[in-house]
Scaffold this motif. Sequence first.
Motif, short mmCIF file in Angstrom:
data_model
loop_
_atom_site.label_atom_id
_atom_site.label_comp_id
_atom_site.label_asym_id
_atom_site.label_seq_id
_atom_site.Cartn_x
_atom_site.Cartn_y
_atom_site.Cartn_z
N UNK A 149 1.01 -0.95 -0.22
CA UNK A 149 -0.26 -0.14 0.25
C UNK A 149 0.91 1.28 -0.29
N UNK A 150 1.63 0.76 1.02
CA UNK A 150 3.10 2.55 0.29
C UNK A 150 3.96 2.49 0.00
N UNK A 151 3.96 1.63 -1.01
CA UNK A 151 4.85 1.78 -2.72
C UNK A 151 3.60 1.74 -3.99
N UNK A 152 2.75 2.06 -3.41
CA UNK A 152 0.71 2.68 -4.22
C UNK A 152 0.97 3.56 -3.85
N UNK A 153 1.68 4.38 -2.64
CA UNK A 153 1.11 5.53 -2.18
C UNK A 153 -0.96 5.65 -1.88
N UNK A 154 -1.03 4.16 -1.14
CA UNK A 154 -2.49 4.60 -1.29
C UNK A 154 -2.79 4.08 0.77
N UNK A 155 -3.80 4.29 1.22
CA UNK A 155 -3.88 4.48 3.02
C UNK A 155 -4.10 2.41 3.22
N UNK A 156 -5.19 1.79 2.51
CA UNK A 156 -5.52 0.46 2.97
C UNK A 156 -5.50 -0.13 1.50
N UNK A 157 -4.72 -1.63 0.73
CA UNK A 157 -5.06 -2.34 0.51
C UNK A 157 -5.58 -4.04 0.91
N UNK A 158 -6.27 -4.19 -0.05
CA UNK A 158 -6.13 -5.98 -0.11
C UNK A 158 -6.21 -6.59 -0.91
N UNK A 159 -6.38 -8.54 -0.51
CA UNK A 159 -6.00 -8.68 -1.76
C UNK A 159 -7.57 -8.85 -2.35
N UNK A 160 -7.52 -8.92 -4.30
CA UNK A 160 -8.13 -8.81 -5.18
C UNK A 160 -8.86 -10.24 -4.75
N UNK A 161 -10.12 -10.07 -5.28
CA UNK A 161 -10.87 -11.34 -5.52
C UNK A 161 -10.16 -12.24 -7.17
N UNK A 162 -10.30 -13.57 -6.01
CA UNK A 162 -9.63 -14.33 -7.93
C UNK A 162 -10.02 -13.95 -9.18
N UNK A 163 -11.41 -14.21 -9.30
CA UNK A 163 -12.66 -13.76 -10.66
C UNK A 163 -12.22 -12.52 -10.87
N UNK A 164 -11.97 -11.08 -10.06
CA UNK A 164 -11.61 -10.00 -10.81
C UNK A 164 -10.44 -10.31 -11.28
N UNK A 165 -9.45 -10.47 -10.54
CA UNK A 165 -8.08 -10.81 -10.92
C UNK A 165 -8.02 -11.87 -12.38
N UNK A 166 -8.81 -12.62 -12.57
CA UNK A 166 -8.98 -12.84 -13.92
C UNK A 166 -10.10 -12.09 -15.25
N UNK A 167 -10.57 -11.65 -14.63
CA UNK A 167 -11.26 -10.76 -15.40
C UNK A 167 -10.21 -9.43 -15.86
N UNK A 168 -9.83 -9.35 -15.09
CA UNK A 168 -9.01 -8.15 -15.10
C UNK A 168 -7.97 -8.69 -15.89
N UNK A 169 -7.06 -9.65 -15.34
CA UNK A 169 -5.86 -9.96 -16.53
C UNK A 169 -5.93 -11.05 -17.57
N UNK A 170 -7.39 -11.36 -17.79
CA UNK A 170 -7.17 -12.08 -19.13
C UNK A 170 -6.84 -13.80 -18.36
N UNK A 171 -5.70 -13.55 -17.70
CA UNK A 171 -5.08 -14.88 -17.09
C UNK A 171 -6.07 -15.20 -16.66
N UNK A 172 -6.07 -17.03 -16.43
CA UNK A 172 -6.48 -17.35 -15.07
C UNK A 172 -5.09 -18.04 -13.76
N UNK A 173 -6.34 -18.02 -12.13
CA UNK A 173 -5.23 -17.70 -11.67
C UNK A 173 -4.27 -18.56 -11.97
N UNK A 174 -3.06 -18.38 -11.13
CA UNK A 174 -1.84 -19.98 -10.73
C UNK A 174 -1.10 -19.70 -12.77
N UNK A 175 -1.82 -18.57 -13.74
CA UNK A 175 -0.98 -17.99 -14.75
C UNK A 175 -1.27 -17.42 -14.66
N UNK A 176 -1.63 -16.13 -13.77
CA UNK A 176 -1.90 -15.01 -14.45
C UNK A 176 -0.08 -14.65 -14.17
N UNK A 177 0.03 -13.84 -15.32
CA UNK A 177 1.30 -13.54 -15.92
C UNK A 177 1.23 -11.62 -15.38
#
Length: 155
Positions: free
Chosen positions: A73-101
């Motif tokens: 969070x500090x590196x990105x200049x944010x107050x607080x971060x949390x892990x993204x939902x795996x479904x959001x990660x797949x949707x935003x990256x176009x990759x499947x969890x375990x293969x997200x480049x």
Amino acid sequence: MTPACKLLKTQKIEFSIHEYEHDPDAKSFGLEAAEKLGLQVAEVFKTLMVTDEKNYFVAVLPVNHQLSLKKVASAFGCKKLKMADPKDAERLTGYLVGGISPVGQKKRLKTVICISSKQLDRMYVSGGKRGLDIGLKPQDLADVLGAQFADIIDE
């Protein structure tokens, strides 16, 4: 040829392709990659996505470490971060969890790479599918992603 490999080729970045047979029962994608490719765990990096509920960010860190949400969070200049939902990660990256480049995602997100990678000649990240890693110089990865290096691991 995954979007990650295509992008690196287009950018004329030197990289190597490392494939292995992915075991669906593996407990950790990253540790499995290190073991099957005969690499040190400190050389193999996982790609994680975090969010502040509005924006999404990418963190690249060694597979044998936990992400420090406070440090990232500090590196990105944010107050607080949390892990993204795996479904959001797949949707935003176009990759499947375990293969997200970190490379060749649908939308380029702000990315931070663990500072420990700078000591390496070569680091290995997912190539865009399970059972495929790519090896490249840490600085080349940072350049292609417009990423910064920071201490983001939980000690």
